[in-house]
Design a protein around this motif. Structure first.
Motif, PDB file in Angstrom:
ATOM      1  N   SER A 153      -1.908  -7.183  -2.659  1.00 23.52           N
ATOM      2  CA  SER A 153      -1.520  -6.003  -3.420  1.00 23.52           C
ATOM      3  C   SER A 153      -1.093  -4.856  -2.506  1.00 23.52           C
ATOM      4  CB  SER A 153      -2.689  -5.534  -4.281  1.00 23.52           C
ATOM      5  OG  SER A 153      -2.993  -6.513  -5.255  1.00 23.52           O
ATOM      6  N   LEU A 154      -0.125  -4.130  -2.990  1.00 24.01           N
ATOM      7  CA  LEU A 154       0.380  -2.936  -2.309  1.00 24.01           C
ATOM      8  C   LEU A 154       0.733  -3.187  -0.846  1.00 24.01           C
ATOM      9  CD1 LEU A 154      -1.857  -0.191  -3.922  1.00 24.01           C
ATOM     10  CD2 LEU A 154       0.516  -0.722  -4.438  1.00 24.01           C
ATOM     11  N   LEU A 155       1.518  -4.237  -0.622  1.00 25.45           N
ATOM     12  CA  LEU A 155       2.047  -4.460   0.718  1.00 25.45           C
ATOM     13  C   LEU A 155       3.162  -3.446   0.952  1.00 25.45           C
ATOM     14  CD1 LEU A 155       2.112  -8.360   0.830  1.00 25.45           C
ATOM     15  CD2 LEU A 155       0.327  -6.801   1.611  1.00 25.45           C
ATOM     16  N   GLY A 156       3.430  -3.138   2.189  1.00 23.41           N
ATOM     17  CA  GLY A 156       4.325  -2.043   2.549  1.00 23.41           C
ATOM     18  C   GLY A 156       5.798  -2.303   2.303  1.00 23.41           C
ATOM     19  N   SER A 157       6.157  -2.685   1.089  1.00 22.13           N
ATOM     20  CA  SER A 157       7.559  -2.906   0.742  1.00 22.13           C
ATOM     21  C   SER A 157       8.213  -1.590   0.314  1.00 22.13           C
ATOM     22  CB  SER A 157       7.655  -3.916  -0.404  1.00 22.13           C
ATOM     23  OG  SER A 157       7.088  -3.375  -1.581  1.00 22.13           O
ATOM     24  N   LYS A 158       9.527  -1.612   0.232  1.00 26.17           N
ATOM     25  CA  LYS A 158      10.257  -0.440  -0.236  1.00 26.17           C
ATOM     26  C   LYS A 158       9.806  -0.073  -1.650  1.00 26.17           C
ATOM     27  CE  LYS A 158      14.958   1.171  -1.097  1.00 26.17           C
ATOM     28  NZ  LYS A 158      16.381   0.794  -1.102  1.00 26.17           N
ATOM     29  N   MET A 159       9.586  -1.080  -2.506  1.00 28.17           N
ATOM     30  CA  MET A 159       9.163  -0.832  -3.874  1.00 28.17           C
ATOM     31  C   MET A 159       7.818  -0.103  -3.914  1.00 28.17           C
ATOM     32  SD  MET A 159       8.567  -3.520  -7.018  1.00 28.17           S
ATOM     33  CE  MET A 159       7.147  -4.320  -6.275  1.00 28.17           C
ATOM     34  N   VAL A 160       6.871  -0.528  -3.078  1.00 32.67           N
ATOM     35  CA  VAL A 160       5.554   0.123  -3.041  1.00 32.67           C
ATOM     36  C   VAL A 160       5.692   1.550  -2.516  1.00 32.67           C
ATOM     37  CG1 VAL A 160       3.314   0.110  -1.853  1.00 32.67           C
ATOM     38  CG2 VAL A 160       4.177  -1.981  -2.918  1.00 32.67           C
ATOM     39  N   LYS A 161       6.463   1.712  -1.469  1.00 34.13           N
ATOM     40  CA  LYS A 161       6.633   3.046  -0.883  1.00 34.13           C
ATOM     41  C   LYS A 161       7.267   4.008  -1.881  1.00 34.13           C
ATOM     42  CE  LYS A 161       6.878   1.244   3.776  1.00 34.13           C
ATOM     43  NZ  LYS A 161       7.741   0.877   4.891  1.00 34.13           N
ATOM     44  N   GLU A 162       8.321   3.548  -2.573  1.00 34.94           N
ATOM     45  CA  GLU A 162       9.007   4.428  -3.520  1.00 34.94           C
ATOM     46  C   GLU A 162       8.243   4.570  -4.831  1.00 34.94           C
ATOM     47  OE1 GLU A 162      13.018   2.999  -3.916  1.00 34.94           O
ATOM     48  OE2 GLU A 162      13.529   3.575  -1.861  1.00 34.94           O
ATOM     49  N   GLY A 163       7.650   3.485  -5.308  1.00 31.02           N
ATOM     50  CA  GLY A 163       6.990   3.506  -6.602  1.00 31.02           C
ATOM     51  C   GLY A 163       5.615   4.140  -6.600  1.00 31.02           C
ATOM     52  N   PHE A 164       4.882   3.968  -5.492  1.00 32.39           N
ATOM     53  CA  PHE A 164       3.512   4.461  -5.437  1.00 32.39           C
ATOM     54  C   PHE A 164       3.316   5.596  -4.428  1.00 32.39           C
ATOM     55  CE2 PHE A 164       3.188   0.168  -7.109  1.00 32.39           C
ATOM     56  CZ  PHE A 164       2.353   0.344  -8.195  1.00 32.39           C
ATOM     57  N   GLY A 165       4.337   5.841  -3.612  1.00 32.50           N
ATOM     58  CA  GLY A 165       4.247   6.923  -2.643  1.00 32.50           C
ATOM     59  C   GLY A 165       3.249   6.676  -1.531  1.00 32.50           C
ATOM     60  N   VAL A 166       2.979   5.409  -1.224  1.00 32.83           N
ATOM     61  CA  VAL A 166       2.065   5.055  -0.130  1.00 32.83           C
ATOM     62  C   VAL A 166       2.766   4.077   0.805  1.00 32.83           C
ATOM     63  CG1 VAL A 166      -0.015   5.432  -1.509  1.00 32.83           C
ATOM     64  CG2 VAL A 166       0.994   3.153  -1.413  1.00 32.83           C
ATOM     65  N   ALA A 167       2.328   4.057   2.044  1.00 36.67           N
ATOM     66  CA  ALA A 167       2.929   3.162   3.025  1.00 36.67           C
ATOM     67  C   ALA A 167       2.632   1.700   2.727  1.00 36.67           C
ATOM     68  CB  ALA A 167       2.449   3.522   4.426  1.00 36.67           C
ATOM     69  N   GLY A 168       1.470   1.428   2.154  1.00 34.52           N
ATOM     70  CA  GLY A 168       1.093   0.051   1.856  1.00 34.52           C
ATOM     71  C   GLY A 168       0.543  -0.679   3.065  1.00 34.52           C
ATOM     72  N   ASN A 169       0.024  -1.861   2.777  1.00 28.33           N
ATOM     73  CA  ASN A 169      -0.532  -2.698   3.841  1.00 28.33           C
ATOM     74  C   ASN A 169       0.584  -3.452   4.558  1.00 28.33           C
ATOM     75  OD1 ASN A 169      -3.283  -2.081   3.231  1.00 28.33           O
ATOM     76  ND2 ASN A 169      -3.149  -3.453   1.481  1.00 28.33           N
ATOM     77  N   ASP A 170       0.265  -3.986   5.704  1.00 23.87           N
ATOM     78  CA  ASP A 170       1.219  -4.712   6.535  1.00 23.87           C
ATOM     79  C   ASP A 170       1.846  -5.877   5.766  1.00 23.87           C
ATOM     80  OD1 ASP A 170       2.623  -6.003   8.555  1.00 23.87           O
ATOM     81  OD2 ASP A 170       0.891  -6.230   9.876  1.00 23.87           O
ATOM     82  N   LEU A 171       3.180  -5.933   5.721  1.00 17.68           N
ATOM     83  CA  LEU A 171       3.892  -7.022   5.044  1.00 17.68           C
ATOM     84  C   LEU A 171       3.540  -8.389   5.626  1.00 17.68           C
ATOM     85  CD1 LEU A 171       7.464  -5.526   4.543  1.00 17.68           C
ATOM     86  CD2 LEU A 171       5.837  -6.161   2.765  1.00 17.68           C
ATOM     87  N   GLN A 172       3.089  -8.415   6.862  1.00 22.11           N
ATOM     88  CA  GLN A 172       2.740  -9.683   7.504  1.00 22.11           C
ATOM     89  C   GLN A 172       1.635 -10.406   6.743  1.00 22.11           C
ATOM     90  OE1 GLN A 172       4.536 -10.804  10.256  1.00 22.11           O
ATOM     91  NE2 GLN A 172       3.526 -12.730   9.772  1.00 22.11           N
ATOM     92  N   ILE A 173       0.789  -9.663   6.020  1.00 24.45           N
ATOM     93  CA  ILE A 173      -0.277 -10.274   5.209  1.00 24.45           C
ATOM     94  C   ILE A 173       0.338 -11.247   4.207  1.00 24.45           C
ATOM     95  CG2 ILE A 173      -2.027  -9.794   3.435  1.00 24.45           C
ATOM     96  CD1 ILE A 173      -2.451  -7.057   4.894  1.00 24.45           C
TER      97      ILE A 173
END
Length: 99
Positions: free
Chosen positions: A17-37
């Protein structure tokens, strides 16, 4: 890891959940977790023996275990409506299972 001799296994995976994708960054306003997960669990699912008999199962990478899917995933009518919607959007016609 196959349905039969010709088809791949189908395993549903929540990559995290909430991996650091563009969608998470734009939709939730957070950097998110490492996409490598998310990438790591997909590689693991493709190569690890733990997944060799997992056809038809759901893996929750947040919980780090196989789990029950959402109830809608087990509802045949809901699944058929989703498939019909996807077919309508893509213009695809499902092939008979015997092909």
């Amino acid at each position: 890891m196959t349905l039969n001799d010709r088809a791949p296994a189908i395993i549903a995976i929540n990559p995290g959940s909430l991996l650091g994708s563009k969608m998470v960054k734009e939709g939730f306003g957070v950097a998110g977790n490492d996409l490598q997960i998310g990438a790591d669990i997909l590689v693991r699912a493709a190569l690890d023996a733990e997944f060799s008999k997992a056809n038809g199962r759901y893996f929750d990478n947040d919980a780090k275990r196989f789990a029950s899917p959402h109830a809608d995933a087990l509802n045949a009518e809901t699944c058929m409506r989703i498939v019909a919607t996807i077919d309508g959007m893509t213009g695809c016609t499902p092939r008979p299972a015997s092909e």
